[in-house]
Design an enzyme around this catalytic site. Sequence first.
Site, PDB file in Angstrom:
ATOM      1  N   PRO A  39      39.967   6.097  72.586  1.00 49.13           N
ATOM      2  CG  PRO A  39      41.917   6.027  73.878  1.00 49.13           C
ATOM      3  CD  PRO A  39      41.162   5.255  72.820  1.00 49.13           C
ATOM      4  CE1 TYR A  40      39.247  12.273  66.588  1.00 50.08           C
ATOM      5  CE2 TYR A  40      37.913  10.450  65.777  1.00 50.08           C
ATOM      6  CZ  TYR A  40      38.290  11.782  65.725  1.00 50.08           C
ATOM      7  OH  TYR A  40      37.694  12.612  64.816  1.00 50.08           O
ATOM      8  N   GLY A  41      37.372   8.707  69.941  1.00 52.99           N
ATOM      9  CA  GLY A  41      35.924   8.848  69.993  1.00 52.99           C
ATOM     10  C   GLY A  41      35.447   9.370  71.338  1.00 52.99           C
TER      11      GLY A  41
END
Length: 328
Positions: A140-142
């Site tokens: 999710p960060y990316g």
Amino acid sequence: MTWLITGGAGYIGAHVLRAMRDAGEAVAVFDDLSSGDPSRVPADVPFIQGSTLDGAHLRRAMEELAVRGVVHLAAKKQVAESVERPLYYYRENVQGLQTLLEAAAGCGVRAFLFSSSAAVYGVPDVKRVSEDTSCAPINPYGETKLIGEWMVRAAGRAHGIATASMRYFNVAGAATPQLSDTGVSNLVPMVFEKLTAGASPVIFGDDYDTADGTCERDFVHVADIASAHLAAARALLVREPGSELTVNIGRGEGVSVREMIDLIGEVTGFRSEAAPLVAGRRAGDPARVVASADLIQKELGWTAMHDAREMVASAWEGWCLRHPGARY
């Protein structure tokens, strides 16, 4: 004109702030202090505490400071946490950016610089990652960073804002000990923590298709990250409204995890203690992620100036400042 630096009290943000201020740019900081330290902000730099989710607060700050450029570094950035709390990451990184862009468009901002990440590439199977390499984030960060790039680009086109997205690789080091990384989520401080506690650093997998079997990464000094942001910010001011730029920030050189641990042992004096333990591979770890730095050199005339030893030595000075008695 004034540049508003969101997240300017953080590790990377404080370096960008100092680089721009020292180069004569008018700067101000907007930070919620969830991970930032206000002592990193010089006394002569306006500081506003607030969240990028608060559009009214952002607009007031931009209007009062006559902001015409934004450098957006405020974000949540822990990969593992993003897997555990995806909705939190989407709110902070995506909704926060949307709110910031709305305020910027409404206040006549001319230039918007977005701090992205090599995490947008996911697990690239190439020798060097160029800006044309397919983006396939695996966490999710990316994902939030890639969505952020799309939002910045679309908003720039619609509202006549010159934009740039900066995809940087593995950040390390410090310009001064006082500005060093206080977290232990990156490789260098993680190894410092192990060695000074009398424990062995850990290598996750030594059977990759690389020179020594361990993962290779492109480590870049945070001072170089800062100088790249300065170069991009200045370039945006002379580019056409609505123009866009996406570049990697890296050295174009790979350093293996084992090589970095060995180097840390040499620099810190913990040579014998630096013998690592080898554990199994972590899911999703690519064998090699090294930037192609050709485009940023072509577009901005920028090249990294610091090597891996300088990164480790400067980070170690900061670690010792915060941990008296840590030296060997």
